[in-house]
Design a protein around this motif. Structure first.
Motif, PDB file in Angstrom:
ATOM      1  N   ALA A   1      26.348  66.603  42.894  1.00 36.63           N
ATOM      2  CA  ALA A   1      25.590  65.798  43.866  1.00 36.63           C
ATOM      3  C   ALA A   1      26.320  65.764  45.198  1.00 36.63           C
ATOM      4  O   ALA A   1      25.711  65.906  46.270  1.00 36.63           O
ATOM      5  N   VAL A   2      27.643  65.594  45.126  1.00 41.69           N
ATOM      6  CA  VAL A   2      28.438  65.554  46.370  1.00 41.69           C
ATOM      7  C   VAL A   2      28.387  66.916  47.063  1.00 41.69           C
ATOM      8  O   VAL A   2      28.230  67.002  48.288  1.00 41.69           O
TER       9      VAL A   2
ATOM     10  N   TRP B   1      26.001  69.175  46.988  1.00 41.44           N
ATOM     11  CA  TRP B   1      24.718  69.363  47.673  1.00 41.44           C
ATOM     12  C   TRP B   1      24.607  68.434  48.872  1.00 41.44           C
ATOM     13  O   TRP B   1      24.002  68.796  49.890  1.00 41.44           O
ATOM     14  N   GLY B   2      25.203  67.249  48.782  1.00 43.26           N
ATOM     15  CA  GLY B   2      25.209  66.322  49.922  1.00 43.26           C
ATOM     16  C   GLY B   2      25.945  66.923  51.115  1.00 43.26           C
ATOM     17  O   GLY B   2      25.450  66.918  52.242  1.00 43.26           O
ATOM     18  N   VAL B   3      27.115  67.483  50.836  1.00 50.12           N
ATOM     19  CA  VAL B   3      27.915  68.102  51.908  1.00 50.12           C
ATOM     20  C   VAL B   3      27.149  69.278  52.518  1.00 50.12           C
ATOM     21  O   VAL B   3      27.055  69.422  53.751  1.00 50.12           O
TER      22      VAL B   3
ATOM     23  N   PHE C   1      23.947  69.832  52.493  1.00 51.64           N
ATOM     24  CA  PHE C   1      22.754  69.372  53.202  1.00 51.64           C
ATOM     25  C   PHE C   1      23.115  68.901  54.618  1.00 51.64           C
ATOM     26  O   PHE C   1      22.486  69.313  55.602  1.00 51.64           O
TER      27      PHE C   1
END
Lengths: 456, 339
Positions: free
Chosen positions: A430-431, A433-435, A437
């Motif tokens: 999740a982290v 993909w957050g970074v 994004f």
């Protein structure tokens, strides 16, 4: 509205997502998705929502009528009327002006009025959705839905409404039937992964290359050999990363709402032969053309000559489907011819070293993209001529474009499709993909660009 | 939905960290923080703040409008010549919209203007759009529209500025600003409290004989010719010409005298441009329009495109930016009219 816009990412998507998962019943979720689809579509031009609704209602009604009639003839009549209506709409909005111009140039004495019709975006895609539904119902491959909103959800699904993939009703029927289920952690994780990967493809690769090669293509007449090749290879990469990026985002969005949209690309530039290329490129279109045009024409069951004829017809019409321009028709014809030659030469080609065959296929595809990208035959011929004749030039004049194209080619040649990747559901993923994004957002901020296939 | 929550939380945390860094480091001088050096300052934002500070220590009666080519005009020298307090409100890459917005802002701020000196770049009335620095500057953007900045607009503007920081270019500036804070070096330029600009690094390099004048000239020449090519074939933009006339009207309505001048080109660039008929035609069109409009509003017009017009000496940073010696000569020709 495009996926890579602030309005979509920070307003439309969060609102629809929250509303969708807040609702519990299947019916309310159908309604939410339908309304979302029409808002998404109407954001560009709300007038054309009526066209979308009309086309949907015609095929929905036809599907239900067919469940009530028993005779094959009546069914065929319903199919003919529905498909005829859909194709008339498509023909009028997409091809009327093209036809008038073509007739005027062939018969200078004939003066038909030009209507300067605005092409409703996505009409080519949702027309194919509705046609496939009606034909599948008539053939008994799918049961006609009696739920209007389920059908409207299918046709107006915002993730694939304007540029595909061309999803058949039967491909997502099961998911539509279970739309009231709870969210699945693995689907949400996969959906986010697909969406971010698609965004990276579009924003960081396709748009970057486009900013280099679009100015070059304004001066096709003065390009050197190196520039012409960089432009051709650059466009080859731009088109792939743009459209496959869009498709990945569509798949990701579908998963976020509990819908599994099928694969549309499968490393097409690794293809061994043109036949293989069309099994890997825009899979939803090529399989649609195969199932609803090539097979009904007889496919490869009526002898070699008929098979070649069928291939040519399918590819010419496939080319025309892409746009109202003779360059698309010729591009389709070019691929039809390549398919024929591929069939004839298979015994020879299969003896070639694998990489040689792959490279040959790739180069033939690149030449085709020159036709595809050119707005006129003049431009295409000039571009093709400069790829082989004239001053060689220097890489120094196109260093940036060449470097980005090289990077994109390496990525296309070495990285697997998102479909082949394994994504975890842990917090670390999740982290990640957050970074990615946020990083990608840095490159798209303030630069909204539409997808290439929106024009088709 | 644990995964989604983790994803959104990580996005929120990254955004929060970045926004905090942007506001604290403030690499373009757009936020109140002054802890780190500016990299390519947002001259509109900086000058608005400097002007407000200047107004607190007494009324400003004269302003200089223009681009970087007017920035080195020292208000002190203008004040000495006119006995009136001047402020240099020239901003980087200015357009006619900037000039009008700044004039309205200055008037709205209560400055009793007597003199307005407008350095009009040769492409000032060519077709184009205002820079984002202007449209996202709440004080100037509202002044341009003749509106007042409300709290809601200020919040929206702040959000816009923060959003605009999410670009690779801005992030690089941020990094460079932090870098410079730990390894200080002479900044390229510094704004004085009167709004004037000093190219401190270039001055130091010139003094030590290390300034690459030829390189700077070549790069400047390339950009100017590129700009000239962009504008070639265009007539003056009617909307921008109307903006210019509006500027003259607004100044006239508050009783301020306007001096419009065309900044100089380096003699070598002037020679190049003279051999290009489209550029000459564009210059003639601009000159004709400006002469007609300045006459209508009883304003002064001074054409210093040719450096011989003010007796230029060899004091240039590049092909359009001049040093102190030429700035002093220009000021001598622009001595404001006292009313």
């Amino acid at each position: 509205m495009v996926f890579n816009s602030d309005i979509f990412l920070f307003a439309f998507l969060p609102i629809v997502f929250v509303l969708f998962w807040t609702m519990r019943s299947k019916q309310s979720r159908y309604v939410i998705m339908t309304v979302a689809g029409y808002v998404f579509y109407g954001y560009w031009n709300w007038h054309f929502c009526f066209l979308l609704l009309f086309s949907s209602l015609v095929s929905f009604t036809a599907g239900n009528l067919m469940t009530r009639v028993r005779s094959g003839r009546a069914k065929r009549t319903i199919v003919a009327l529905t498909v005829g209506t859909d194709l008339t709409l498509l023909g009028f909005f997409k091809y009327y002006d093209f036809l008038v111009r073509s007739v005027s140039s062939l018969l200078p004495g004939v003066h038909l009025p030009l209507l300067d019709i605005v092409l409703p975006i996505g009409i080519s895609f949702y027309t194919f959705h509705t046609i496939s539904y009606v034909i599948d119902v008539s053939a008994g491959r799918v049961r006609a839905t009696r739920n209007l909103f389920e059908y409207l959800t299918y046709v107006s699904l915002f993730s694939q409404l304007v540029a595909g993939p061309i999803v058949r009703f039967r491909q997502i029927e099961e998911d539509l039937e279970h739309l009231d289920g709870p969210p699945r952690e693995d689907w949400v994780a996969r959906g986010i992964a697909f969406f971010v990967i698609g965004l990276i493809k579009k924003v960081m690769i396709a748009d970057h290359i486009a900013s280099d090669i679009n100015p070059m293509l304004q001066h096709v007449g003065s390009m050197t050999v190196i520039e012409a090749w960089v432009a051709a290879l650059g466009y080859t990469c731009q088109l792939y990363f743009d459209f496959s990026g869009y498709s990945d985002m569509a798949v990701g969005l579908g998963l976020l709402f509990g819908l599994r949209i099928p694969q549309n690309f499968n490393s097409p530039y690794w293809a061994l032969g043109i036949t293989d290329f069309w099994r890997r490129w825009h899979i939803s279109l090529s399989s649609w053309l195969r199932d609803y045009l090539y097979f009904p024409l007889g496919g490869n069951r009526c002898g070699t000559a008929m098979m070649f004829r069928n291939l040519m017809i399918v590819m010419l019409l496939g080319g025309l489907w892409h746009g109202a321009n003779w360059t698309f028709v010729v591009w389709g014809g070019y691929h039809g011819l390549l398919l024929v030659l591929d069939r004839i030469g298979t015994p020879f080609y299969t003896k070639l070293p694998r990489h040689v065959y792959q490279l040959q296929t790739f180069l033939l595809v690149v030449v085709g993209w020159v036709l595809f990208r050119s707005s006129t035959f003049g431009m295409a011929l000039q571009w093709l001529r400069h790829m082989f004749v004239g001053p060689v030039g220097s890489l120094a004049t196109v260093t940036h474009a060449a470097a980005w194209t090289a990077v994109a080619l390496v990525i296309a040649a070495t990285m697997p499709e998102a479909w082949e990747m394994r994504f975890g559901t842990s917090r670390r993923w999740a982290v990640l993909w957050g970074v990615l994004f946020v990083t990608t957002y840095f490159f798209m901020n303030g630069k909204e660009s539409v997808f290439l296939y929106y024009q088709f | 939905m644990k995964f989604l929550r983790s994803f959104l939380a990580s996005v929120a945390i990254i955004v929060l960290i970045y926004v905090t860094a942007v506001v604290i480091v403030n690499p373009r001088g757009e936020f109140p923080s002054r802890r780190f050096p500016w990299i390519i300052p947002n001259s509109r934002r900086v000058k608005v703040e400097l002007f407000r500070a200047a107004m607190q220590s007494g009324p400003v009666r004269g302003i200089v409008l223009g681009s970087s080519r007017s920035m080195t005009l020292a208000p002190a020298a203008l004040s000495a010549a006119s006995s009136e307090r001047f402020f240099n409100f020239a901003v980087f890459s200015s357009t006619i919209e900037d000039h009008l917005a700044i004039l309205r802002f200055v008037i709205r701020s209560g400055a009793p203007l007597d003199n307005v000196i407008v350095g009009l770049d040769q492409d000032a009335l060519a077709p184009g759009t205002p820079l984002r620095e202007l449209t996202t500057n709440i004080d100037l953007a509202t002044a341009l529209r003749g509106e007042s900045p409300t709290t809601v607009r200020r919040v929206m503007n702040w959000a816009q500025m923060v959003k605009a920081a999410f670009t690779p270019y801005y992030a690089a500036n941020l990094g460079r600003s932090v870098d410079l804070a730990f390894a200080p070096e002479v900044p390229i330029n510094v704004f004085g409290p009167d709004g004037s600009l000093r190219y401190v690094r270039w001055d130091a390099q010139i003094a030590s004989g290390t300034y690459d004048g030829a390189g700077a000239f070549a790069e400047c020449r390339r950009k100017q010719l590129e700009l000239a090519d962009t504008n070639a074939g265009h007539t003056l933009d009617s909307a921008r010409t109307a903006r210019f006339e509006e500027l003259l009207r607004v100044a006239d309505s508050v009783g301020a005298h306007v001096t419009v001048w065309l900044p100089p080109y380096h003699p070598a660039l002037l020679q190049v441009l003279a051999a290009r008929p489209p550029d000459q035609a564009a210059l003639v069109a601009l000159r004709t329009t400006v002469i007609e409009l300045t006459r209508r509003y009883n304003a002064n017009f001074i054409d210093l495109t040719n450096p011989a017009a003010f007796g230029a000496v060899d004091s240039w940073y590049d092909c359009v930016h001049y040093g102190d010696a030429n700035a002093a000569r220009i000021i001598a020709t622009l001595i404001p009219v006292k009313r």
